[in-house]
Design an enzyme around this catalytic site. Structure first.
Site, PDB file in Angstrom:
ATOM      1  N   HIS A 188      49.364  41.517  46.536  1.00 26.87           N
ATOM      2  CA  HIS A 188      49.333  42.193  47.826  1.00 26.87           C
ATOM      3  C   HIS A 188      49.830  43.635  47.712  1.00 26.87           C
ATOM      4  O   HIS A 188      49.414  44.504  48.466  1.00 26.87           O
ATOM      5  CB  HIS A 188      50.171  41.422  48.848  1.00 26.87           C
ATOM      6  CG  HIS A 188      49.508  40.182  49.331  1.00 26.87           C
ATOM      7  ND1 HIS A 188      48.407  40.200  50.166  1.00 26.87           N
ATOM      8  CD2 HIS A 188      49.745  38.875  49.080  1.00 26.87           C
ATOM      9  CE1 HIS A 188      48.018  38.962  50.416  1.00 26.87           C
ATOM     10  NE2 HIS A 188      48.809  38.143  49.763  1.00 26.87           N
ATOM     11  N   GLU A 429      23.249  33.296  40.341  1.00 25.57           N
ATOM     12  CA  GLU A 429      24.447  33.432  39.509  1.00 25.57           C
ATOM     13  C   GLU A 429      24.296  32.804  38.132  1.00 25.57           C
ATOM     14  O   GLU A 429      25.210  32.903  37.311  1.00 25.57           O
ATOM     15  CB  GLU A 429      25.643  32.753  40.197  1.00 25.57           C
ATOM     16  CG  GLU A 429      25.971  33.281  41.571  1.00 25.57           C
ATOM     17  CD  GLU A 429      27.014  32.430  42.256  1.00 25.57           C
ATOM     18  OE1 GLU A 429      28.208  32.734  42.104  1.00 25.57           O
ATOM     19  OE2 GLU A 429      26.634  31.447  42.934  1.00 25.57           O
ATOM     20  N   ASP A 453      29.611  35.836  37.849  1.00 29.37           N
ATOM     21  CA  ASP A 453      29.262  34.601  37.151  1.00 29.37           C
ATOM     22  C   ASP A 453      28.008  34.758  36.301  1.00 29.37           C
ATOM     23  O   ASP A 453      27.907  34.176  35.216  1.00 29.37           O
ATOM     24  CB  ASP A 453      29.069  33.453  38.155  1.00 29.37           C
ATOM     25  CG  ASP A 453      30.364  32.702  38.427  1.00 29.37           C
ATOM     26  OD1 ASP A 453      31.237  32.690  37.542  1.00 29.37           O
ATOM     27  OD2 ASP A 453      30.512  32.144  39.530  1.00 29.37           O
ATOM     28  N   CYS A 500      26.003  41.234  45.215  1.00 30.83           N
ATOM     29  CA  CYS A 500      27.306  41.162  45.880  1.00 30.83           C
ATOM     30  C   CYS A 500      28.449  41.032  44.878  1.00 30.83           C
ATOM     31  O   CYS A 500      29.611  40.952  45.271  1.00 30.83           O
ATOM     32  CB  CYS A 500      27.350  39.992  46.873  1.00 30.83           C
ATOM     33  SG  CYS A 500      27.225  38.364  46.098  1.00 30.83           S
TER      34      CYS A 500
END
Length: 543
Positions: A188, A429, A453, A500
């Site tokens: 974070h 993928e 992937d 993507c």
């Protein structure tokens, strides 16, 4: 001049003096106690005090870095109230008759080690969160205040690691850059650094000696380099680079509201990838034209039991309404491999990346799949929702999906529940999906290429194994040829093809993707404007 290398979290150049941020590790002694009930009461009171402190940090972060990034402090509050954490602390107090400080520190170490050993990089990043809350509790129990940065001028902050609460409490006007010797790109703190647009490096192999304090340094966030006492030549080069970056940043802001279209007139869908609804602010701020990948599995990973249809519906509805008619592509749950949910009760696998995951789970657990599909279709009445399915390797799988989708639509009609038109797409993928992409294109409305992937399976390389970094080549000709083949086969059947995966945000390949005929790029929100600039300056020249 000394020079050190690390991993870049956010690009840009920072020039200034070094400040060593020392946590001043608290000494936790193991003390035998007689009254364990009193120690448990001290612990519970400390938890409430820490929750109050975290609420204050949330309010501060909300103003400075927005709701999506302030949410870490809500998560920390929930972690403090986690039953497993509390049970562990109280069990140690009871069974060992020890003080609360020791019990908290031991539990924090155990939980942090557990997260750090996980395969998923996101979950490994949670180890720092556990350390942060346990250190906060120990501070409260000791009656000590946590260290805050004290600097008279803007500085380059160097530390072993930085907890989110430490970065938020810093005066942002006094921070030029973050440099840590440890940390995760998915922590974070790294996310906050990106949001603050501060050059940041992690994993820098350098000694944090006290004599570094106050030394002049340069951080090049683009190539992951730190220069200590830089030469005049390096200083001049970096100052010029910094000025050029500032000019580019200002120019990019002028692209907001403009079309993502090539010089020869090809319109590109430039979408954003998000992990949950809290990322929407960044999507809007960076002027994304839609959402190309909503990772719905985080709805499952963040819960201790299956999310209900209504819980999912409310999230999807909110995203659809917020995007106000822009396309929102939601990927169905991609659980398995490095993303595990205990309540799915899946058996351990020798090779989980090739195992029971994603669409394979959905097709063999139709009750879970249907719950998500019902929520998605219900939400489609409130916006422009599309669905895409991960890890497809055969036409048979697509036909099975379509059959289940029709069953869900019939159920909704029978219940007089409204739903909209929903485009159906699949992720490409695997090499198998690439090779039969012409046949698959006859069954769906669009393709989205998951390059992470696809590269892993094409090269037979575990992308999470650091020992193989020298062998992992995302620009490998085989991968690029496969992307081109998918675009050609999609167009031959009248559908569009996008990317993507991480490769979609690779600025070195943007022009090449345009020439391949790629119709859509979905990237992290911060990459939207740089890619729009390249697209508008390029010619497609594709078929």
């Amino acid at each position: 001049m000394e020079q050190y290398q690390g991993k870049s979290v956010f690009g840009g150049v920072a020039i200034g003096r070094i400040h060593i941020f020392s946590k001043g590790q608290q000494q936790v002694k193991r003390i035998k106690v007689q009254d364990t009930e009193a120690e448990k009461k001290r612990y519970r009171e400390a938890v409430q005090t820490a929750i109050t402190e975290l609420q204050g940090l949330y309010d501060k972060a909300l103003k400075e870095v927005g709701e999506a990034n302030a949410a870490i402090f809500e998560m920390h509050q929930m972690m403090l109230e986690d039953e497993d954490f509390t049970e562990s602390v109280e069990n140690i107090i009871d069974s060992q008759s020890v003080n609360a400080e020791y019990a908290v520190a031991s539990t924090g170490d155990n939980f942090a080690q557990m997260f750090a050993s996980m395969d998923d990089e996101y979950m490994r990043g949670r180890a720092a969160d556990v350390k942060d809350i346990s250190e906060r509790l120990v501070s409260v129990l000791n009656g000590a205040s946590r260290q805050q940065m004290d600097a008279d001028e803007p500085v380059i902050v160097m530390a072993v690691d930085l907890a989110p609460s430490e970065t938020v409490q810093m005066d942002k006007d006094k921070v030029l850059s973050f440099v840590t010797t440890q940390g995760s790109v998915n922590s974070h703190t790294a996310i906050l650094a990106r949001t603050m647009s501060i050059p940041a490096l992690i994993g820098v192999d350098m000694p944090l000696d006290a004599e570094l304090e106050g030394k002049f340094a340069i951080v090049d966030g683009d190539n992951g380099t730190v220069y200590i006492d830089p030469s005049e030549d390096v200083l001049a080069q970096m100052q010029e680079k910094k000025e050029q970056a500032e000019e580019k940043k200002q120019l990019l802001q002028q692209l907001k509201g403009k079309e993502t279209i090539t010089k020869d007139g090809k319109k590109i869908k430039l979408y954003a990838n998000i992990g949950n609804s809290k990322d929407l602010a960044m999507v809007l701020q960076n002027d994304a034209e839609g959402i190309g990948l909503f990772r719905s599995e985080f709805l499952y990973l963040e819960k201790e039991d299956y999310p209900t249809e209504n819980e999912q519906f409310m999230v999807y509805k909110m995203v659809a309404e917020t995007m106000a008619g822009k396309q929102v592509i939601i990927r169905t749950l991609d659980i398995g491999a490095d993303k595990q949910c205990d309540y799915f009760n899946m058996d351990p696998e020798d090779n989980p990346a090739l195992g029971y995951r994603a669409i394979r789970i959905c097709l063999t657990r139709p009750e879970v799949f249907k719950t998500q599909l019902r929520a998605l279709y219900r939400a489609s009445a409130f916006g422009n929702i599309s669905i895409m399915y991960p890890m497809i390797t055969s036409v048979w799988e697509v036909k099975q999906i379509k059959k289940i989708v029709e069953e869900v639509k019939e159920e909704l009609r029978a219940q007089n529940i409204e739903f909209g038109e929903v485009a159906q797409g699949i992720m490409i993928e695997t090499p198998a999906a690439v090779m039969i992409s012409r046949e698959l294109a006859k069954e769906v409305d669009f393709f989205s290429i998951g390059t992470n992937d696809l590269t892993q399976y094409t090269l037979a390389i575990d992308r999470q194994n650091p020992k193989l970094d020298d062998f992992y080549d995302a620009h490998h000709p085989a991968v690029l040829k496969m992307i081109h083949m998918v675009a050609q086969n999609a167009h031959a059947e009248g559908i569009w093809a996008g990317i993507c995966g991480e490769l979609g945000a690779d600025l070195e390949l943007t022009e090449q993707f345009l020439q391949m005929g790629i119709d859509e790029l979905s990237v992290s929100p911060g990459r939207i404007l740089p890619i729009r600039k390249i697209v508008r300056e390029s010619e497609c020249g594709c078929e």
